[in-house]
Design a protein around this motif. Structure first.
Motif, PDB file in Angstrom:
ATOM      1  N   THR A   1       0.815  -1.219   0.000  1.00 24.73           N
ATOM      2  CA  THR A   1       0.000   0.000   0.000  1.00 24.73           C
ATOM      3  C   THR A   1       0.850   1.271   0.000  1.00 24.73           C
ATOM      4  O   THR A   1       0.422   2.299  -0.526  1.00 24.73           O
ATOM      5  CB  THR A   1      -0.969   0.007   1.194  1.00 24.73           C
ATOM      6  OG1 THR A   1      -0.232  -0.145   2.420  1.00 24.73           O
ATOM      7  CG2 THR A   1      -1.970  -1.139   1.065  1.00 24.73           C
TER       8      THR A   1
ATOM      9  N   ALA B   1      -7.271   0.087  -0.369  1.00 25.23           N
ATOM     10  CA  ALA B   1      -8.287   0.189   0.688  1.00 25.23           C
ATOM     11  C   ALA B   1      -8.724  -1.176   1.218  1.00 25.23           C
ATOM     12  O   ALA B   1      -8.763  -1.379   2.447  1.00 25.23           O
ATOM     13  CB  ALA B   1      -9.486   0.991   0.181  1.00 25.23           C
TER      14      ALA B   1
ATOM     15  N   THR C   1      -7.237   3.086   5.646  1.00 20.18           N
ATOM     16  CA  THR C   1      -8.269   2.740   4.659  1.00 20.18           C
ATOM     17  C   THR C   1      -8.981   3.998   4.181  1.00 20.18           C
ATOM     18  O   THR C   1      -9.187   4.198   2.975  1.00 20.18           O
ATOM     19  CB  THR C   1      -9.289   1.765   5.267  1.00 20.18           C
ATOM     20  OG1 THR C   1      -8.620   0.578   5.673  1.00 20.18           O
ATOM     21  CG2 THR C   1     -10.369   1.418   4.260  1.00 20.18           C
TER      22      THR C   1
ATOM     23  N   LEU D   1      -5.878  -2.689   3.401  1.00 17.47           N
ATOM     24  CA  LEU D   1      -5.732  -2.018   4.691  1.00 17.47           C
ATOM     25  C   LEU D   1      -6.896  -2.340   5.619  1.00 17.47           C
ATOM     26  O   LEU D   1      -6.719  -2.534   6.827  1.00 17.47           O
ATOM     27  CB  LEU D   1      -5.617  -0.511   4.479  1.00 17.47           C
ATOM     28  CG  LEU D   1      -4.326  -0.049   3.784  1.00 17.47           C
ATOM     29  CD1 LEU D   1      -4.470   1.368   3.277  1.00 17.47           C
ATOM     30  CD2 LEU D   1      -3.142  -0.149   4.746  1.00 17.47           C
ATOM     31  N   ALA D   2      -8.093  -2.408   5.067  1.00 16.43           N
ATOM     32  CA  ALA D   2      -9.278  -2.657   5.894  1.00 16.43           C
ATOM     33  C   ALA D   2      -9.341  -4.094   6.392  1.00 16.43           C
ATOM     34  O   ALA D   2      -9.740  -4.346   7.536  1.00 16.43           O
ATOM     35  CB  ALA D   2     -10.539  -2.327   5.096  1.00 16.43           C
TER      36      ALA D   2
ATOM     37  N   HIS E   1      -5.732   0.637  10.732  1.00 21.54           N
ATOM     38  CA  HIS E   1      -6.535   0.021   9.675  1.00 21.54           C
ATOM     39  C   HIS E   1      -7.651   0.944   9.199  1.00 21.54           C
ATOM     40  O   HIS E   1      -7.894   1.064   7.998  1.00 21.54           O
ATOM     41  CB  HIS E   1      -7.111  -1.311  10.164  1.00 21.54           C
ATOM     42  CG  HIS E   1      -7.959  -1.194  11.381  1.00 21.54           C
ATOM     43  ND1 HIS E   1      -7.415  -1.096  12.645  1.00 21.54           N
ATOM     44  CD2 HIS E   1      -9.303  -1.159  11.534  1.00 21.54           C
ATOM     45  CE1 HIS E   1      -8.397  -1.012  13.527  1.00 21.54           C
ATOM     46  NE2 HIS E   1      -9.544  -1.036  12.885  1.00 21.54           N
TER      47      HIS E   1
END
Length: 413
Positions: A32, A194, A94, A197-198, A90
């Motif tokens: 990311t 996204a 995100t 990360l989520a 997180h």
């Protein structure tokens, strides 16, 4: 047999930590970070002139939008750090990826100057929630005092972002135009970064006992418990001022040094070729730090990095703008910047401790981003009204201020 079983259990535990534990943050943040830097930071140098030409704006105004992004990021950085401390990275990161995607889409639609600057401001908020500062704060929350090694390892991957982004941006711009390029990056942020990360970024801090047993947290780079300074007062202000002063250097040089080399007699292709030394030397310095300087206090590494860039400026002043001097300058500049990137995460951790690390990183990030926003314009004004030599002397002076600030800081204990 017992020793073999113990070794096997350690290997299994290491694998479990990498897959299920906090160490999973490294591959997630590695991917990311490349996407965030490659979408929000590096394309600007190639895309902004195309936007200015198509919309009939001056290049200075178009670049002012990018400066507005950095200013916006500086304003929200402390809030980002506090939120990561309280709720973890997180959610914040995100949101940063999704906000970044929205900002890039906004840039493709913004035909009015006000809308254009507003879209860049949205991108700036995403920068604060997506780049190294938020990643360092997340690792600090996950690993506590043992975050030095994860931070260093993450910078290895992050250093590759420019190597990937610039060729990709040029290829996408040629194939799809600048709007198509930004839309592809928006899709990557929303569709890849996204969700990673989520869903995949760990939420629970590391258990210090298993981490040590596994060998991941107790290697030479892992700090042992030590006295720390309060994150306020003279030491904190010196760290803030030192990093902010240094922030002028890479931002100003990234915007102007290639042009300065060309005005000094280097042809454009040679100047670009020499400039390509920066990225690999930056990564090599980080690898060397990880391999050989694990027991060195981060404060000493920061002083060495600031001294190295000052020596590079001295070399340039003495030798002039020749190809060998410019090449050696970029080698030293790249190594210095690679070490400073690590120091931005490890110096606050070593001096002030892991408690409230996100807030600390956010407070330090705000003046850094503001100085990055101011530096290109300030460097241009100095060069236009005096000379390139004076402009380089100003940048060297900022590096000198950084070294002076860090030289008077004393280690706790």
């Amino acid at each position: 047999m017992a020793k073999r079983r113990k070794l096997l259990s350690r290997k299994l535990l290491s694998g479990k930590l990498l897959l299920d534990g906090p160490w999973r943050a490294l591959p997630v943040l590695g991917v990311t970070q490349v996407l965030a830097w490659g979408s929000l930071i590096y394309p600007a140098v190639l895309i902004v002139p195309r936007i200015a030409a198509e919309r009939g704006w001056s290049l200075s105004f178009a670049m002012a939008g990018y400066s507005a992004a950095l200013l916006a990021g500086g304003l929200v950085a402390p809030l980002v750090g506090r939120t990561i401390d309280r709720r973890g990275g997180h959610g914040v990161m995100t949101a940063g990826a999704l906000i970044g995607a929205a900002g890039l889409v906004g840039l493709t639609l913004a035909a009015h100057p006000v809308a254009y600057v507003a879209a860049w401001a949205v991108v700036g908020v995403a920068m604060a929630a997506s780049l190294y500062e938020s990643a360092f704060a997340t690792l600090g929350r996950l690993f506590g005092a043992a975050a030095r090694r994860p931070i260093t390892l993450l910078t290895f991957v992050g250093g590759l972002a420019s190597t990937v982004s610039w060729p990709a941006t040029a290829a996408l711009d040629a194939a799809l135009g600048w709007r198509g390029c930004l839309l592809v990056y928006a899709a990557l942020l929303a569709g890849v970064a996204a969700p990673l990360l989520a869903l995949a970024l760990p939420r629970r801090p590391a258990d210090p006992v298993p981490a040590a047993d596994s060998g991941l947290g107790s290697a030479p780079g892992s700090p042992t418990p030590a006295p720390v300074l309060p994150p306020r007062g003279r030491p904190f202000l010196l760290v803030m001022a030192g990093f902010a002063a240094y922030a002028f250097v890479p931002s100003a040089l990234a915007a102007h040094f290639l042009a300065i080399l060309q005005r000094g007699g280097l042809d454009p292709s040679t100047a670009v070729l020499v400039g390509m030394l920066f990225g690999p030397c930056q990564v090599l310095a980080r690898v060397a730090e990880f391999a050989f300087a694990g027991r060195t206090h981060p404060l000493l590494l920061a002083r060495f990095a600031f001294g190295l860039i000052l020596a590079a400026f001295g070399l340039l002043a003495g030798a002039g703008l020749s190809v060998p001097a410019a090449a050696l300058f970029y080698v030293m500049f790249g190594a210095s910047n690679g070490l400073v990137t690590i120091a931005r995460g490890t110096v606050p951790l070593a001096l002030f401790g892991p408690s409230g690390f996100g807030v600390l990183v956010g407070r330090l990030a705000a003046p850094w981003l503001v100085m990055q926003a101011v530096a290109p314009l300030a460097m241009a004004l100095v060069a236009e009204r005096t000379s390139d030599a004076v402009a380089l002397a100003v940048a060297a002076g900022c590096a000198g201020v950084a070294l002076a600030c860090f030289s008077v800081i004393r280690r706790p204990g």
